[in-house]
Structure formats: C-alpha cells, structure tokens
Design a protein around this motif. Structure first.
Motif, mmCIF file in Angstrom:
data_model
loop_
_atom_site.group_PDB
_atom_site.id
_atom_site.type_symbol
_atom_site.label_atom_id
_atom_site.label_comp_id
_atom_site.label_asym_id
_atom_site.label_seq_id
_atom_site.Cartn_x
_atom_site.Cartn_y
_atom_site.Cartn_z
ATOM 1 N N THR A 205 11.958 -6.084 3.472
ATOM 2 C CA THR A 205 11.297 -6.690 2.318
ATOM 3 C C THR A 205 12.268 -6.885 1.163
ATOM 4 O OG1 THR A 205 10.641 -4.535 1.414
ATOM 5 C CG2 THR A 205 9.088 -5.619 2.903
ATOM 6 N N ASP B 130 4.793 -7.482 -8.859
ATOM 7 C CA ASP B 130 3.765 -6.490 -9.210
ATOM 8 C C ASP B 130 3.727 -5.362 -8.189
ATOM 9 O OD1 ASP B 130 3.009 -7.787 -11.517
ATOM 10 O OD2 ASP B 130 1.345 -8.871 -10.589
ATOM 11 N N GLU B 131 3.881 -5.711 -6.908
ATOM 12 C CA GLU B 131 3.917 -4.671 -5.870
ATOM 13 C C GLU B 131 5.130 -3.774 -6.045
ATOM 14 O OE1 GLU B 131 1.888 -6.600 -1.923
ATOM 15 O OE2 GLU B 131 3.812 -7.433 -2.575
ATOM 16 N N GLN C 261 7.824 -9.406 -1.036
ATOM 17 C CA GLN C 261 7.002 -8.514 -1.853
ATOM 18 C C GLN C 261 6.878 -9.106 -3.250
ATOM 19 O OE1 GLN C 261 8.909 -4.780 -2.979
ATOM 20 N NE2 GLN C 261 7.022 -3.653 -2.600
ATOM 21 N N SER C 262 5.712 -8.997 -3.850
ATOM 22 C CA SER C 262 5.554 -9.501 -5.213
ATOM 23 C C SER C 262 6.190 -8.540 -6.204
ATOM 24 C CB SER C 262 4.073 -9.671 -5.548
ATOM 25 O OG SER C 262 3.450 -8.410 -5.745
ATOM 26 N N ARG D 86 6.756 -3.168 -8.821
ATOM 27 C CA ARG D 86 6.523 -2.345 -10.011
ATOM 28 C C ARG D 86 5.602 -1.163 -9.688
ATOM 29 N NH1 ARG D 86 4.597 -5.997 -12.849
ATOM 30 N NH2 ARG D 86 6.363 -6.502 -14.233
ATOM 31 N N SER D 87 4.507 -1.422 -9.029
ATOM 32 C CA SER D 87 3.541 -0.363 -8.713
ATOM 33 C C SER D 87 4.153 0.694 -7.810
ATOM 34 C CB SER D 87 2.302 -0.962 -8.042
ATOM 35 O OG SER D 87 1.636 -1.841 -8.919
ATOM 36 N N THR D 88 4.927 0.241 -6.826
ATOM 37 C CA THR D 88 5.552 1.191 -5.902
ATOM 38 C C THR D 88 6.535 2.091 -6.624
ATOM 39 O OG1 THR D 88 5.342 -0.346 -4.045
ATOM 40 C CG2 THR D 88 6.973 1.407 -3.834
ATOM 41 N N THR E 243 12.025 -9.333 -2.964
ATOM 42 C CA THR E 243 11.111 -10.093 -3.823
ATOM 43 C C THR E 243 11.552 -11.544 -4.012
ATOM 44 O OG1 THR E 243 12.296 -9.384 -5.816
ATOM 45 C CG2 THR E 243 10.445 -8.012 -5.094
#
Length: 305
Positions: free
Chosen positions: A168, A237-238, A234-235, A240-242, A170
């Motif tokens: 993965t 936002d994904e 991967q976005s 960042r959250s991870t 971004t």
C-alpha cells in the motif's frame, strides 16, 4: 577524521563498510557516534573510535566533532515530536558544534523537493529542507543528499506481500517517481566524504536509475517473486487514522500526511534526470537481492539483472 552519525542504521551501516576500506589503507580516521556500541559489527568495533551518546545532544557532539574534518549527518526518525523539533531541533546543537570546531565538510541525508511548488507544504520534507538551511548557515561546506522514497520502505510490508500479495501507499497507481536503494545513498555519501575538494552549499540528487509507478513496482515484484503482487491505494484519511491509532505525535502525523500529498502532486519530480554518478541499483535487482529473501524466507541472492 570523518565522523559518522547513525552508523547502525540502514544507510550508516553501508557507509561505514565503505569507509572502513579507506581507514584500513591509512587514508582516513573514522569516529562514530552511537547510543549502543554493541550494535556495531564485531569486525568494525575495534577499528573506529566510538563516541557513545545521541548526536542530538550538545555534550555528545562537542566530543564527537573535536578535530573532525568531515561529518556524515543523518537525523534518526522520531515520530514522538513535531517535525521541526525532530529535524532542526535535533540538529541545532550539531550546527553550533560544526562552527565551534571548524568542521570543514558535512554531508547530510535530506529529501527531494527544493524549488518545487510543493516544497513549502510538504510536511516532513519541508522540515528536512529547513534542517539543510540550518546546517548551511553554520559556515561548513555542505552537500544535502536529496533523496526520494527508499526501496527499503517495502520491507515494512513484507508480511502483507507474503500473505496477501499486496502493498500500500497513498499515491496514484500510475504516477511514476524516482526511488532509490539505501546502498546507493551510502555510496554517494562515501564519495563526497573521501574527496573533499568541493566547496559551498548544494544538493546532490540520488534518484536511482528510473522513475517507477506503484503499478510498475507491482509488476516487477510479481516477476521477481514468482507470485502475484498488486498495489492497493490508501487514502490520506486512512493513513492519518492508522498513524494516530499508534499513538504518534499529532503534528508529526499531519506532516507525514502533507508529505504524502505533496509526493502525489509531483514533489519528487522537480529534478531533471541526468546520469547518476556512482551506483544506481535497479528495482528488479534490489528485489532479487533483498526483497525476495525477506518474503520467501530464503538466502537467495539472485543477480540476473
């Protein structure tokens, strides 16, 4: 006297092995700065002078840079603090010590992007470029090794590549960009440290032999590993959250997100590609030598490319 910071890291260990040859020939003395001397290879530990401590500590660098002609500077990753503190904050004691001890030449590991429209909003890269300016302001002759993303970043995804055939990032699947092997960064650093005829301040791009997109990487990995590998985007936002879920510093996480956004907008494409001086490891060659043994659990070192 050459001082090497980060001698046990991915780049530093390659650089140390290259410079040991010069030290053995009596052309250079080597000094390393390391927190844990036990992490130095047994065959090297007795052949270099060791300063124990962090090279972000003022007392340590005062000892390390006394009598030094040249320094290899590498900031260790630290996701627990904001990026300005991780880069310029960590480097500030060293910059003072460069000036105080009359260090002539410094070679640092930095990033591509200077002069591009994205440079001011590129997060970790912006912080790294500010670190370069800090070092240049100390009065030393300075060369920043301007690097793109490393092949070795894929080693963090060995389990996913082995178990699910996926990796993965971004950036857009079809966006080509330069990539580089850490061994080639070390070789570029060694050349500059051993031939100190250069003066002034400048960047030295270390780009690898060709630009590759994530889809290109997937195709080459599929060929070299003999099993399907695909790219999964991967976005931001994904991402960042991870990262926040790991408890990392929020400002550092936002800087990582900004860097990834800037790379997807062409941050690493601002340098005209020209023949690279020194080694330029092809991605297929790196896969055969490094990724294939890591994924398949063998010690194969195929060199068919």
């Amino acid at each position: 006297m050459i001082v090497i910071t980060g001698p046990t890291g991915n780049i530093g260990r390659h650089l140390l092995s290259l410079l040991i040859e010069a030290a053995t020939a009596g052309r250079e003395e080597l000094r390393v700065v390391v927190r844990d001397p036990a992490r130095l290879p047994d065959g090297i530990r007795g052949r270099v002078e060791v300063v124990v401590g962090s090279h972000g500590d003022a007392t340590t660098v005062e000892r390390a840079f006394a009598g030094a002609d040249a320094v290899f500077w590498l900031v260790p990753p630290d996701a627990s603090v904001p990026p300005d503190e991780a880069y310029s904050g960590f480097t500030r004691p060293a910059a003072r010590a460069f000036a105080a001890h009359g260090v002539g030449h410094v070679v640092g590991v930095s990033a591509l992007g200077r002069g591009t429209p994205q440079a001011a909003q590129a997060g970790l890269v912006t912080a790294s470029l500010a670190m370069d300016d800090l070092i240049a302001g100390s009065g030393v002759a300075y060369r920043a090794l301007a690097c793109p993303s490393f092949f070795e970043n894929l080693l963090e995804e060995v389990d996913a590549i082995r178990d699910d055939g996926v990796f993965t990032d971004t950036v857009a699947a079809a966006r080509p960009a330069p990539l580089v092997a850490v061994a080639d960064i070390a070789a570029a650093a060694a050349a500059l440290l051993l031939d100190r005829s250069w003066t002034g301040v400048g960047d030295v791009p270390v780009l690898g032999p060709q630009d590759l997109s994530p889809d290109d990487l997937a195709r080459i990995m599929t060929e070299e590993l003999g099993r399907p590998v695909r790219y999964q985007r991967q976005s931001l936002d994904e991402l960042r959250s991870t990262m926040l879920g790991y408890g990392l510093n929020e400002a550092f996480v936002e800087a990582m997100v900004d860097m990834k956004r800037a790379k997807d907008e062409g941050l690493d494409s601002g340098v005209d590609r020209s023949p690279q001086a020194g080694p330029a490891t092809a991605f297929a060659q790196w896969c055969a030598r490094t990724l294939r043994p890591a994924v398949l659990g063998t010690q194969e070192t195929v060199d068919a490319h």
